[in-house]
Design a protein around this motif. Structure first.
Motif, PDB file in Angstrom:
ATOM      1  N   SER A  68       0.726  -1.246  -0.120  1.00  0.00           N
ATOM      2  CA  SER A  68      -0.049  -0.022  -0.069  1.00  0.00           C
ATOM      3  C   SER A  68       0.906   1.079  -0.065  1.00  0.00           C
ATOM      4  N   ILE A  69       0.477   2.235  -0.910  1.00  0.00           N
ATOM      5  CA  ILE A  69       1.272   3.378  -1.190  1.00  0.00           C
ATOM      6  C   ILE A  69       0.790   4.723  -0.760  1.00  0.00           C
ATOM      7  N   PHE A  81       2.226   4.447 -10.595  1.00  0.00           N
ATOM      8  CA  PHE A  81       1.637   4.219 -11.932  1.00  0.00           C
ATOM      9  C   PHE A  81       2.253   3.538 -12.958  1.00  0.00           C
ATOM     10  N   ALA A  82       3.404   4.404 -13.203  1.00  0.00           N
ATOM     11  CA  ALA A  82       4.409   3.616 -14.306  1.00  0.00           C
ATOM     12  C   ALA A  82       5.026   2.479 -14.035  1.00  0.00           C
ATOM     13  N   LEU A  83       4.938   2.095 -12.605  1.00  0.00           N
ATOM     14  CA  LEU A  83       5.787   0.793 -12.394  1.00  0.00           C
ATOM     15  C   LEU A  83       4.889  -0.176 -12.215  1.00  0.00           C
ATOM     16  N   GLY A  84       3.407  -0.022 -12.779  1.00  0.00           N
ATOM     17  CA  GLY A  84       2.216  -0.908 -12.573  1.00  0.00           C
ATOM     18  C   GLY A  84       1.640  -0.995 -11.344  1.00  0.00           C
ATOM     19  N   ARG A  85       1.753   0.130 -10.357  1.00  0.00           N
ATOM     20  CA  ARG A  85       1.311   0.128  -9.137  1.00  0.00           C
ATOM     21  C   ARG A  85       0.482   1.175  -8.869  1.00  0.00           C
ATOM     22  N   GLY A  86      -0.367   1.769  -9.842  1.00  0.00           N
ATOM     23  CA  GLY A  86      -1.252   2.734  -9.689  1.00  0.00           C
ATOM     24  C   GLY A  86      -2.457   2.371  -8.840  1.00  0.00           C
ATOM     25  N   ASP A  87      -2.975   1.100  -8.892  1.00  0.00           N
ATOM     26  CA  ASP A  87      -3.954   0.695  -8.053  1.00  0.00           C
ATOM     27  C   ASP A  87      -3.607   0.571  -6.586  1.00  0.00           C
ATOM     28  N   ASP A  88      -2.286   0.480  -6.187  1.00  0.00           N
ATOM     29  CA  ASP A  88      -1.860   0.489  -4.880  1.00  0.00           C
ATOM     30  C   ASP A  88      -1.785   1.705  -4.131  1.00  0.00           C
ATOM     31  N   VAL A  89      -2.116   2.801  -4.796  1.00  0.00           N
ATOM     32  CA  VAL A  89      -1.928   4.160  -4.217  1.00  0.00           C
ATOM     33  C   VAL A  89      -3.332   4.436  -3.450  1.00  0.00           C
ATOM     34  N   ASN A  90      -3.189   4.892  -2.178  1.00  0.00           N
ATOM     35  CA  ASN A  90      -4.327   4.978  -1.391  1.00  0.00           C
ATOM     36  C   ASN A  90      -4.708   6.523  -0.858  1.00  0.00           C
ATOM     37  N   ALA A  91      -3.678   7.412  -1.537  1.00  0.00           N
ATOM     38  CA  ALA A  91      -3.843   8.845  -1.218  1.00  0.00           C
ATOM     39  C   ALA A  91      -3.309   9.614  -2.210  1.00  0.00           C
ATOM     40  N   LEU A  92      -3.726  10.911  -2.392  1.00  0.00           N
ATOM     41  CA  LEU A  92      -3.484  11.753  -3.427  1.00  0.00           C
ATOM     42  C   LEU A  92      -3.876  13.274  -3.239  1.00  0.00           C
ATOM     43  N   ASN A  93      -3.050  14.186  -3.606  1.00  0.00           N
ATOM     44  CA  ASN A  93      -3.236  15.622  -3.570  1.00  0.00           C
ATOM     45  C   ASN A  93      -4.645  15.572  -4.606  1.00  0.00           C
ATOM     46  N   GLY A  94      -5.766  16.087  -4.465  1.00  0.00           N
ATOM     47  CA  GLY A  94      -6.857  16.473  -5.256  1.00  0.00           C
ATOM     48  C   GLY A  94      -7.065  15.203  -6.185  1.00  0.00           C
ATOM     49  N   LEU A 130      -2.637   9.281   8.793  1.00  0.00           N
ATOM     50  CA  LEU A 130      -1.841   8.051   8.276  1.00  0.00           C
ATOM     51  C   LEU A 130      -1.526   6.918   9.084  1.00  0.00           C
ATOM     52  N   TYR A 131      -1.985   7.084  10.352  1.00  0.00           N
ATOM     53  CA  TYR A 131      -2.162   5.918  11.182  1.00  0.00           C
ATOM     54  C   TYR A 131      -3.383   5.099  10.759  1.00  0.00           C
ATOM     55  N   ASP A 132      -4.511   5.630  10.370  1.00  0.00           N
ATOM     56  CA  ASP A 132      -5.638   5.059   9.638  1.00  0.00           C
ATOM     57  C   ASP A 132      -5.260   4.289   8.553  1.00  0.00           C
ATOM     58  N   LEU A 133      -4.604   4.842   7.598  1.00  0.00           N
ATOM     59  CA  LEU A 133      -4.151   4.410   6.272  1.00  0.00           C
ATOM     60  C   LEU A 133      -3.089   3.171   6.229  1.00  0.00           C
ATOM     61  N   ASP A 134      -2.253   3.251   7.202  1.00  0.00           N
ATOM     62  CA  ASP A 134      -1.366   2.119   7.801  1.00  0.00           C
ATOM     63  C   ASP A 134      -0.416   1.706   6.569  1.00  0.00           C
ATOM     64  N   SER A 135      -0.065   2.525   5.685  1.00  0.00           N
ATOM     65  CA  SER A 135       0.658   2.414   4.397  1.00  0.00           C
ATOM     66  C   SER A 135       1.876   1.823   4.454  1.00  0.00           C
ATOM     67  N   ASP A 136       2.483   1.001   3.791  1.00  0.00           N
ATOM     68  CA  ASP A 136       3.605   0.372   3.873  1.00  0.00           C
ATOM     69  C   ASP A 136       4.960   1.350   3.486  1.00  0.00           C
ATOM     70  N   VAL A 137       4.557   2.523   2.645  1.00  0.00           N
ATOM     71  CA  VAL A 137       5.660   3.411   2.466  1.00  0.00           C
ATOM     72  C   VAL A 137       4.845   4.727   2.194  1.00  0.00           C
ATOM     73  N   HIS A 138       5.417   5.732   2.540  1.00  0.00           N
ATOM     74  CA  HIS A 138       4.992   7.191   2.267  1.00  0.00           C
ATOM     75  C   HIS A 138       5.697   7.575   1.267  1.00  0.00           C
ATOM     76  N   ALA A 164       5.493   3.489   8.512  1.00  0.00           N
ATOM     77  CA  ALA A 164       6.249   3.276   7.465  1.00  0.00           C
ATOM     78  C   ALA A 164       7.069   4.173   6.828  1.00  0.00           C
ATOM     79  N   PRO A 165       8.373   4.212   6.374  1.00  0.00           N
ATOM     80  CA  PRO A 165       9.370   5.018   6.141  1.00  0.00           C
ATOM     81  C   PRO A 165       8.714   6.176   4.952  1.00  0.00           C
ATOM     82  N   TRP A 166       9.185   7.568   5.224  1.00  0.00           N
ATOM     83  CA  TRP A 166       9.031   8.434   4.072  1.00  0.00           C
ATOM     84  C   TRP A 166      10.148   8.017   2.991  1.00  0.00           C
ATOM     85  N   PHE A 167       9.466   8.372   1.540  1.00  0.00           N
ATOM     86  CA  PHE A 167      10.397   8.344   0.462  1.00  0.00           C
ATOM     87  C   PHE A 167       9.796   9.123  -0.405  1.00  0.00           C
ATOM     88  N   GLY A 168      10.235  10.220  -0.386  1.00  0.00           N
ATOM     89  CA  GLY A 168       9.855  11.222  -1.494  1.00  0.00           C
ATOM     90  C   GLY A 168      10.646  12.568  -1.511  1.00  0.00           C
TER      91      GLY A 168
END
Length: 393
Positions: A68-69, A81-94, A130-138, A164-168
């Motif tokens: 989960s991303i 999305f480019a890496l085939g993981r677009g459906d694993d994104v759980n949050a996005l600005n707008g 972020l606790y609620d989403l419990d993502s594997d990476v931010h 989960a770690p930040w990576f951005g």
């Protein structure tokens, strides 16, 4: 404290020839000391845990590939999305806006679909969420998040340690300085440099290589076709909810990945560097700058009519005298916080909008979706890109 690094929009076709493809898997990036000295990515294949290094987060260890991303800005979601993981994104600005944006381009990629419409809107995210989403990476920049109200360095550290770690990296957008509260150095990356790092997080180095090779070929084609400097147009990017009331103008030559689809085309900045990007301008100021080309941000959105915009400009006593309006060179754009796939499309569309004699004309339309381009006028193969996204390359 930020450290300016010369941003590279990505390896060119000539780089691939020169280095035999080495740039595709690790090298000449901000903060790297040599071309082949990367300790990340493929070298860790087969190990139970692995590390990836990027400013401002430093070296991050992963026990397994994240599922989960969380993302905050759309360039990170676009990388997933480019890496085939677009459906694993759980949050996005707008989410609704960027769902609409990306889906102006996906119709040209056979078998590729995307639904971001119901994601958590993460621009003003909270630690509790972020606790609620419990993502594997931010996939978000902690140096940017700490600028939000009610966020502190302790909160940033807590999320990294407890969830989960930040990576951005987001301040590379315009090479902004981190605020004083940020405790650490900051380095800047081009869009494709950062994309390689994100690909390493998901152990998708081969997908990155395949897409980076296409990008390098597009850049090489553009470089080979650029006309002499004297024949290049002056350009400005605009956005407005109502172009007759309030206009924001963005410069085209400023460093950062927001203009990574424009700088390789080397147009002239209509304001000659005198305008701070994101400033309000009026028609008088635009007429004084007199751009040859006007690019309208969000012009690809389904609820934006480029036909009406052009008509409004053409009927205005001042705007109608601007060269771009007089010559019918008011064009749509997609998004500045673009991921790799939008970057490929926007390089192609901008090349056609600036240099129709060299790259074929951009079809005049009412906006999106991305028009059908004859195969012999495409700067990259749609099926090849779709296959990479779908893992069939």
């Amino acid at each position: 404290m930020a450290r300016d690094v010369v941003e590279n929009d990505g390896p060119t076709r000539r780089d691939y020839v020169k280095y035999g493809g080495a740039l595709a898997v690790g090298g000449a990036f901000a903060g790297c000391s040599d071309l082949l000295g990367s300790e990340q990515g493929t070298a860790n294949s087969g190990q139970e845990s692995y590390t990836v290094t990027m400013s401002p987060v430093g070296t991050v260890e992963f026990d397994e590939v994240p599922r989960s991303i969380f993302t905050r800005l759309s360039h990170h979601a676009g990388m997933a999305f480019a890496l085939g993981r677009g459906d694993d994104v759980n949050a996005l600005n707008g989410p609704e806006y960027y769902h609409a944006t990306w889906n102006q381009f996906t119709p040209r990629l056979p078998g590729v679909s995307l639904d971001w419409s119901n994601l958590y809107p993460s621009w003003q995210t909270s630690k509790e969420k972020l606790y609620d989403l419990d993502s594997d990476v931010h996939l978000a920049d902690p140096a940017s998040v700490v600028q939000l109200e009610k966020w502190s360095m302790d909160d940033v550290d807590e999320v990294s340690e407890q969830i989960a770690p930040w990576f951005g990296n987001s301040l590379s957008a315009r090479h902004q300085e981190p605020i004083d509260e940020w405790d650490g150095d900051y380095e800047y990356y081009g869009l494709w440099e950062q994309f390689e790092k994100v690909a390493q997080v998901f152990r998708e180095e081969e997908r990155y290589e395949a897409l980076a090779n296409i990008h390098a070929d597009v850049i090489g084609t553009i470089e080979d076709g650029l006309p002499p400097e004297v024949e290049r147009p002056s350009v400005v990017l605009l956005t407005a909810a109502d172009v007759e009331k309030k206009i924001w103008a963005y410069t085209t030559g400023n460093p950062g990945f927001l203009t990574s689809h424009i700088r390789p085309l080397r147009p002239h900045d209509a304001f000659g560097g005198s305008l701070e990007s994101g400033s309000n301008v009026d028609f008088e100021a635009l007429l004084e700058a007199d751009p040859d080309v006007i690019l309208f941000l969000s012009g690809m959105q389904p609820d934006v009519s480029m036909t009406e915009l052009r008509a409004t400009l053409a009927s205005h006593p001042i705007a109608s005298e601007i060269s771009a309006v007089e010559n019918g060179r008011v064009f749509p754009q997609g998004a500045r916080y673009q991921g790799p796939i939008l970057n490929l499309f926007q390089l192609e569309m901008s090349a056609k909008q600036f240099y129709p004699e060299q790259f074929g004309e951009w079809p005049i339309s009412d906006g999106g979706p991305y028009p059908e381009i004859p195969a012999d006028e495409q700067l990259f193969d749609r099926q090849e890109v779709a296959d990479i996204i779908n893992g069939a390359f």
